[in-house]
Structures are given as C-alpha cells and as structure tokens.
Design an enzyme around this catalytic site. Structure first.
Site, PDB file in Angstrom:
ATOM      1  CG  ASP A  46      -2.061   0.638   0.721  1.00  0.00           C
ATOM      2  OD1 ASP A  46      -2.292   1.780  -0.025  1.00  0.00           O
ATOM      3  OD2 ASP A  46      -3.098   0.851   1.110  1.00  0.00           O
TER       4      ASP A  46
HETATM    5  C1  BGC Z   1      -5.220   2.945  -0.218  1.00  0.00           C
HETATM    6  C2  BGC Z   1      -5.131   2.350  -1.289  1.00  0.00           C
HETATM    7  C3  BGC Z   1      -4.814   3.124  -2.125  1.00  0.00           C
HETATM    8  C4  BGC Z   1      -3.387   3.545  -2.213  1.00  0.00           C
HETATM    9  C5  BGC Z   1      -3.299   4.827  -3.482  1.00  0.00           C
HETATM   10  C6  BGC Z   1      -3.821   4.230   0.093  1.00  0.00           C
HETATM   11  O1  BGC Z   1      -3.921   4.941   1.305  1.00  0.00           O
HETATM   12  O2  BGC Z   1      -4.791   2.182   0.945  1.00  0.00           O
HETATM   13  O3  BGC Z   1      -5.941   1.546  -0.896  1.00  0.00           O
HETATM   14  O4  BGC Z   1      -5.259   2.293  -3.491  1.00  0.00           O
HETATM   15  O5  BGC Z   1      -3.538   4.467  -1.187  1.00  0.00           O
HETATM   16  O6  BGC Z   1      -4.070   5.816  -3.427  1.00  0.00           O
END
Ligand code: BGC
Length: 818
Positions: free
Chosen positions: A225
């Site tokens: 993530d």
């Molecule tokens: C989230 C993800 C997301 C990523 C990119 C993170 O804060 O948990 O689900 O895909 O950011 O935006």
C-alpha cells in the site's frame, strides 16, 4: 523474435531488475528504455478509475456504486459487468492495473472504509470479488485485490497490529483473497498498511510467500500500500515485489547494497522482478510505449449500467404500503442529502465524476417540479461547508511565509491535497508555506462558524482577525489519513451582502507516514430549530414526505473511523419532526454502513441507497417511483445500537486498539455469526430486504447422494413470483453443523442465488455445496476438516428467516489441503 521474461531478466543488470521493484512516481513504474520496456501504470480504484491526478480534480471519470452498494446487489453477473466496464475506464486513464477491489471484512460498523468493502460475510465478499476480477481481467486489465490482510479499521492503520488467530484468518479474513486467486486468477494483490500478529503485512513471509504464493499458487504481482513498505531486505525476502509509490525509499541503491551484503539473494531479486514483468506482459504494459494520455469517457452504456446497479443495490427496509409512490401526489423533499448528490465515499477511491445526479434532480427528471417542494431541515456535515471561492495562492520557499513570492496560482475552493512538488513544481510539498486570499459574502447576517483542518499548520483570518487557529496548538487528529488535525472551529459575525476578506496561512510540517500537505477550510451559518420546523410544515402540506438523510464522504472515509453510528447532526430530530407532521414519511438513507434508527416505528417506509455513483438520484427515483425493483439485500447486519456490534467493547484492545494492537478477540464470530452466538436481535438482519412483489418457495429437495463419498450436496427449490409485478429475491443457503468438534458459528452462508422473475413466473434454483462448505480450519493439522456430523441446511431470505430446512449426515471425515 519475442523475448521471454527470462531473456529480459538475463539481459538486465542487477540495478535494472531492482528498478522494477519500486514506483517511479505515484502511479507508475520506471521504463527501461535500453530494453524497450514500457511503464506499468496503476490507478485507484475501486468505484472507478481516477487516473494519475490527485484526489481532488483530475481528469473526469465514471463513478460507479461503492463496494457496499455492489455488495448489497448480491449479483455476481452484475459485478462481472461492472468489472468489464471498469476495465474500459482504466484504459481511458492509460493504466494497466486497477487498485481494486477492496475486500476487507466489515468487522466494526464504525470502520471508515466500511463503504468500500462488500460485506461482513467472507463468502459473499469472495464471490462478488471473484466476479468483479473476472470481468476486469477479461479485458486485459489486472485487478489488485486489497488490503492483504487484517485492515479492518482506519485507526492508526499504518502502525497497528491486527492480532488475529490463524483459524479466524483462514475462515473469515483470507477467504476473499483465496477465492480471488483460485477462482478468478487475480494478477495483483496489495498488502495492507497494518501489521498482522506483529509483522507488517508488507513483510509478512507467512502471508505472502507461504500462504498466497505457496498454498494458493498465486503467480502475479504483490505491491505495498502507498508508503506501507518499511524495509529493504525483509520486504523483498517476504515476497513483496513492488514498493509503492515512488521514488523509492527503501529499495533502489539500498537494495543493490543489500544484495551485495548478502541479505537478499540475486535469485530473490530476479523472482520479484519476474513477477512484475509477468504482469506487465499480461497487461501489455511491457511494450506499451505510447505517450501517457488520460481521457474522460462518459459512455451512455456506463450511465445505464450504473443506474441499474444503483437500484440493484438499494435495500427496501420497511414499507407500510407507501412505496412505490403511486399517482401524482404532492411530495415534500426534505433533508440534507436531497439536493446534494452523495455518490461516493472519501479517500483514495474518490474521483472527479462526470456529473452527480442528486435525489432532487432525479425526482424532477421523473415527475417534474410542479408537485415537489424542498427544505433541507438540517445539515449532516462533519466539517463546516467548504469555502468555494477563488483564492489567490502565494507560495514561499520554507515554512515561514518569508522572502519572495516564488509562485502564484488560483484555487477554486479552500481545499488542497498536495503531494510531491507544489507551486508549479518549484517547491517540495513538505517544505513550503503559502498565503491564500479570497472573499466570502454572507447571504444572511449572523454568527458564522469558520473551520479549518490541516495536514500542516494553518490559520484563517476573516477581515484581518484570526478566527480559526490550527497552527499554534496543532494536534494530530482524524483528517487527511490521520496526518491532519481535527477541524478547529471559530466564529465571526458577518453582515448579509458585504464581502468579507478571508486569508488562510499555511505551512507544511513533518509527517508521520504519508507526506502530504493539505487543508480544508469551511464557513457556514449553523442551521437551527426554525429549519426543522420549516421542513415539518412542508411535510404537513404534502401527501408524501421523502426525507433524505444519512452521512457523506466526510464521514464514510478512508483515514478515519466513525465515532458512533447515530445519524450525524440533528437528523434524528428532523425525521421525528417530519413524522409527527405526516403519516406517509419515507426515510431514504445514504450511508456507507449501518445507522441506528430510533424513529423506525414512526415512519412508513425506509430505503437504504448507500453511495451509488454518479446516477445516484436517478437510481433512487427509479426505486421510489417503482420504475425499478429495490434489488438490494443487506450485506451487513444493522444492529439496534453500536454496542451490539462484535467489535464494540469496553476493552479498547478489541476496538479501536491500544498500544499498537487491536485484538480480533471475537474470533470467527463476526457479523451475523456474533448476533447468533449471543442471541442479539439485530435491527435488520444480514441478507434482509423487501421487494415490491412477493415470492413463494416450494418443492425443496436435497441431493446428498455424493455427500459421504466426496462431500458435495446440492439443494434445489422452486421459486415463484406470486405478486403482480416483476421483481427479484435472493435465496441464501446457510450450513449449520449440529455437533461440531470445535466451537463454530451457529450457521454460515455457503451459497446464494439472486433470482429475478416476471410476475407469475416460476423457476427451479439449485445451489451446490462442496466439502469446503462444511469444513472448519484445524490449525494444528493445517487442514480444512469436514467432520463427521449432521449438518442442517437452512434456505432463507435473510439470516433470520428460514423458508426450508433439511439435514445431511456424514460418518467419515474429509480433510482438505489449504
Ligand atoms: C489506500 C489504497 C490506495 C492507495 C493509493 C492508500 O491510501 O489504502 O487503497 O490504493 O492509497 O491511492
């Protein structure tokens, strides 16, 4: 001659292989021009493809229903169609992978991302996710199922350790991931921010190498993530292929050095790069050297699909005959969500939609405005209403608003989400300051509230006077992914019609995890008793009153959990006041999860419409007016009160977590499994939803001829639409072991079917179970065990309503590999 991935890896230097293991920027990987290798591009996800812009603004995109809205459809074919459509959207943004679906389990009803997840039930989540992924990947776009694993809350999510026993992981939390690998062949997996039993998910060898790759045979790409990867050798060795976003923090030269120091083997780097290349090859990114381009494709077929999907997920919770709204009547349209289209939740799934249809717009489109009247009644804002005005932004180098102005630009509203570089690329988002100047003209004279929340330091001056100060005593709160403070609110007297000068001073500050500089400023006149009274008197004059209440993406948002599940603000008072004024009140809820309904007995109808995407108001109007069937069934139990939920406890260890740990002490007893275990009656059970027609169930039969030999059983029944209009029902098959050798839930959903039927029509439906449907996970033996036992099979229309039951018995054990 086509080069194989091995040829490419052979041709690469160690540095080139390593370069594929981190992002280059937020949404892409670096190309390797020497070898003609293109860039892999990714996009959020999951209710649309936002593209490479920031969370605010960006190229317009199509907004689909959020996860819980799709979850409520219980319709695998629909999810597959949505997946196909989203592949087109992803392509329109020049990306190859969509960061979706989100399949964490709805454990606590207060989870900020409850809206993004499908269900509290692992099987329902898994079946829907597999269908979504199948649709997406049928078009050559890779899914990235997330967040693996244990990310069931937003509280301190980047450091919290989810303490989950292995049986609960296997039986509940991992199921959607397992299905997506085994049944849908997902090409991508995103690890969670949190730790699982003490180790970061991004460096969890057991989860990634042993279970995902080893046991399930996953052959795609595992990425972190965003900023969720915290080490060099441990993440690479645990099987995390890709550190996101870029530029790299822990890989690059650090990884080359770790290889040279013998902490990571060359074979491991090669295996990680091979996984990245294989997904690049599969998606076509490998040789995609087209210039990056993002298009806003507003397709009529997507509009139609979203409108249909919205109705398919809308749940009719109560109906004393008031719905569908019949002939032409005088309709009072009331509530804070009536003229504001609530189409999505907050956080990384946000996008810039092509348009937003509010319930008011949808109703006007359907019946004209002559018989409609409107009063908002109250607000449901979490923050003061956003200040929408042109603001001149003057940027300064450094954090002290000193020296020359480096850059000037204009903002259209007092909100920003700055990442990377700001000031036209001249200053880093983490080391600058800015002064923003604009104005606000009050419609009415009165004492206005001025609010500011910021990831950074911020002050708001009105007419030269400091009104809201989130600078002097800034403290970390629940905004901007927990990098921001809670809103600081001050008040100021303003005169109608006289422009007031608004100056916002902002300076970046050190961050915890996400390097963002952001703020949001709002200003508004509080609503009061008179507004509720006005709504009630409007209702008194109408034949029907529709009350649009609920939450919005400020509440249902990534980065912060809800404090409780009462309707925010004075909305309960509003519903009560309207219900006293009119007998035909329909409450239309739009929330990302359960809410308490103290007025349940006072109203004639209740509809839950979630956040159904850009066609929201049309889909809602279709259901209210009976042009569409309310096709939804609750994918999550609605408790009477928050304290009935399994994660609600006096012990903060259970929720929200304390000292860096949140303990899933309820084990496998999540959702309806918990309500069954404790004999707690929910407000509305899992699987519940009414129809505009009626159904009859008949000729139930069980074929258990192979149960003893291979553990399979099938259950069949006739379903007839016994009403006068077309409609749909969802039959649910629960398995209830009678004398399990371990403590098991009273029953668990193991199959379901959504059945649309024309009036008077009958259909025979068969649901099949395999041995896994009867098994629990034995941790000591590391096997799924379908124990010798008698199992009751309950066919019902929700977790508390059984229409048929029977039982099957087996005398020998079946053991299955994980
Ligand atoms: C989230 C993800 C997301 C990523 C990119 C993170 O804060 O948990 O689900 O895909 O950011 O935006």
């Amino acid at each position: 001659m086509t080069r194989t991935i091995d040829d490419l890896l052979d041709a690469m230097t160690l540095e080139e292989q390593v370069s594929l293991l981190s992002g280059e920027d937020f949404w892409s990987l670096p190309a390797i021009e020497r070898l003609g290798i293109g860039k892999l591009r990714v996009s959020d996800g999951p209710n649309g493809a936002r593209g490479g812009g920031g969370l605010l603004g960006g190229v317009k995109a199509t907004a689909f229903p959020v996860g819980i809205g799709l979850g409520a459809s219980w319709n695998v074919e629909l999810l597959q169609e949505v997946g196909v459509a989203l592949a087109g959207e992803t392509k329109s943004k020049g990306a190859h992978m969509l960061l979706a679906p989100t399949v964490n389990i709805q454990r606590a009803v207060t989870n900020g991302r409850n809206f993004e997840c499908y269900s509290e039930d692992p099987l329902l989540t898994a079946e829907l996710a597999a269908a979504y992924i199948t649709g997406l990947q049928s078009q050559g776009i890779s899914a990235t199922i997330k967040h693996f694993a244990g990310n069931e809350s937003e509280i301190e999510r980047t450091t919290m350790s989810s303490v989950i026993d292995e049986r609960s992981l296997r039986e509940v939390y991992l199921i959607p991931f397992e299905w997506s690998v085994k049944k849908a062949g997902t090409k991508g997996v995103m690890t969670a921010y949190n730790k699982v039993n003490g180790a970061y998910a991004s460096e969890h060898n057991w989860l990634i190498n042993d279970v995902l790759r080893g046991e399930w045979g996953f052959d795609g790409l595992v990425m972190s993530d965003w900023f969720g990867s915290h080490s060099t050798a441990p993440t690479v060795n645990a099987g995390l292929d890709l550190e996101m976003p870029g530029p790299s923090r822990d890989r690059g030269q650090k990884l080359v050095a770790a290889v040279e120091a013998g902490e990571v083997s060359r074979d491991t780097v090669r295996a990680r790069a091979s996984a990245v290349l294989s997904v690049m090859e599969w998606t076509g990114a490998l040789y995609d050297n087209r210039p990056h381009e993002e298009r806003a494709d507003d397709r009529p077929e997507n509009r139609a699909l979203i409108r249909r999907a919205g109705a398919e997920g809308t749940v009719l919770l109560k109906n004393n005959g008031v719905l569908p709204i019949k002939s032409v009547q005088r309709i009072a349209v009331i509530g804070p969500n009536a003229k504001v289209a609530q189409i999505m939740g907050g956080g990384s799934s946000q996008l810039n939609p092509h348009y937003r249809v509010s319930p008011w717009d949808g109703l006007v489109e359907a019946v004209g405005s002559d018989n409609l009247s409107f009063a908002p009644g109250c607000t449901n804002d979490r923050f003061q209403p956003l200040l929408r005005t042109d603001l001149k932004v003057e940027f300064f180098a450094g954090r002290h608003l000193a020296g020359d102005v480096v850059h000037v630009e204009t903002l259209e509203a007092a909100e920003t989400f700055w990442l990377g570089m700001v000031a036209g690329g001249k200053l880093p988002a983490l080391d600058f300051s800015a002064r923003l100047t604009g104005s606000f003209t009050a419609d009415k004279s009165g004492t206005y509230q001025v609010g500011i929340a910021s990831a950074g330091l911020a002050k708001v001056y009105v007419n030269g006077k400091l009104i809201a100060d989130a600078w002097t005593n800034w403290t970390q709160g629940r905004t901007f992914f927990e990098e921001g403070c809670d809103e600081v609110v001050g008040s100021v007297d303003l005169e109608a019609g006289r422009p007031a000068e608004v100056v916002i001073e902002f300076a970046s500050k050190d961050h915890a995890t996400l390097g963002v500089a952001a703020f949001r400023a709002g200003i508004g006149l509080p609503m009061g008793d008179a507004d509720i009274a006005e709504a009630a008197s409007l209702a008194a004059e109408a034949d029907v009153a529709l009350v649009f209440v609920g939450r919005n993406g400020e509440w249902d948002t990534e980065g912060s959990d809800l404090p409780q599940i009462e309707l925010p603000g004075r909305q309960n008072e509003l519903v009560n006041a309207v219900a006293r004024a009119n007998r035909n009140v329909v409450v239309v809820l739009q929330t990302g999860g359960p809410v308490e309904m103290p007025w349940l007995d006072e109203v004639a109808g209740i509809v839950e419409a979630w956040y159904p995407g850009q066609e929201a108001g049309n889909a809602i109007a279709d259901v209210l007016l009976g042009k569409a069937e309310p096709g939804g069934r609750l994918p999550q139990s609605f408790p009477v009160r928050w304290s009935d939920n399994p994660a609600s406890s006096q012990d903060p260890k259970i929720y929200p977590g304390i000292d860096g740990e949140v303990e899933y002490r309820e084990g496998v007893f999540v959702g309806y499994r918990h309500y069954d275990q404790h004999g707690i009656k929910p407000l509305f059970p899992f699987g519940f939803g009414l129809s505009y027609t009626s159904f009859a169930f008949d000729a139930f039969s069980i074929d258990d001829s192979a149960f003893e030999t291979d553990g399979t059983v099938s259950v069949s029944l006739d379903i007839s639409n016994s009403g006068t209009r077309a409609g749909s029902t969802v039959v649910q098959l629960y398995v209830a072991p009678q004398n399990a050798p371990v403590k098991r839930p009273a029953k668990e959903l193991k199959a379901f079917a959504k059945v649309p039927l024309a009036a008077g029509k009958k259909q025979r439906v068969t649901m099949s179970l395999d041995a896994r449907a009867f098994a629990y996970f034995d941790v000591d033996r590391q096997r799924w065990i379908a124990a010798p036992d008698t199992y009751r099979l309950l066919v019902g229309t929700d977790a508390m309503t059984t229409v048929f039951s029977g039982s099957v018995t087996r005398s020998v054990e079946i053991e299955l590999r994980p």
